[in-house]
Enzyme design. Sequence first.
Site, mmCIF file in Angstrom:
data_model
loop_
_atom_site.group_PDB
_atom_site.id
_atom_site.type_symbol
_atom_site.label_atom_id
_atom_site.label_comp_id
_atom_site.label_asym_id
_atom_site.label_seq_id
_atom_site.Cartn_x
_atom_site.Cartn_y
_atom_site.Cartn_z
ATOM 1 N N CYS A 155 -36.509 98.075 25.376
ATOM 2 C CA CYS A 155 -35.051 97.952 25.402
ATOM 3 C C CYS A 155 -34.623 96.718 24.618
ATOM 4 C CB CYS A 155 -34.536 97.872 26.838
ATOM 5 S SG CYS A 155 -32.725 97.740 26.911
ATOM 6 N N CYS A 177 -31.827 94.598 26.291
ATOM 7 C CA CYS A 177 -32.334 93.768 27.391
ATOM 8 C C CYS A 177 -33.164 92.607 26.852
ATOM 9 C CB CYS A 177 -33.159 94.611 28.357
ATOM 10 S SG CYS A 177 -32.188 95.860 29.251
#
Length: 177
Positions: free
Chosen positions: A131, A134
């Site tokens: 991700c 993130c």
Amino acid sequence: MALDELKSAIPDFAKDLKLNLGSVIGNSDLPQQQLWGTVLACAIASRSPKVLRELEPEAKANLSAEAYTAAKSAAAIMAMNNVFYRTRHLLSDPEYGTLRAGLRMNVIGNPGVEKVDFELWSLAVSAINGCGQCLDSHEQVLRKAGVDRETIQEAVKVASVIQAVGVTLDAEAVLAE
């Protein structure tokens, strides 16, 4: 030592992984709590039963009860957040980014350990789960807290090696059937 058992299970064709596993864990510059929390969170995120079985006892022995629980919490919350935020990021429609998430993430605000440690573990798990949003978010929090790039990279190295060992050992187990 379980680490030695794990290293001995790595096939010869993946000798680099065996050497890297020994160095990222055995020769890490990370403080013990950061190292073993990263190891535990990444072993969980790797989804490899063998890796988790071999690394968890040593992680537990090197972590306080609070840090042990927090590392497991980092793996759990990132399993959710990485899917959610990666999907929002990858969808072509930018309107999804404006919608309220509506997901509980209380552990991020109160992880039970130093915030920097939890952020580092979350970043490492986010690397495994792929991700980018993130990764950027956790990296920015860590950098603002004064964590240097070398420390962040060290956690990512731990994540990458644990993930690679898990993939390799799980594949070998299937091929041996």
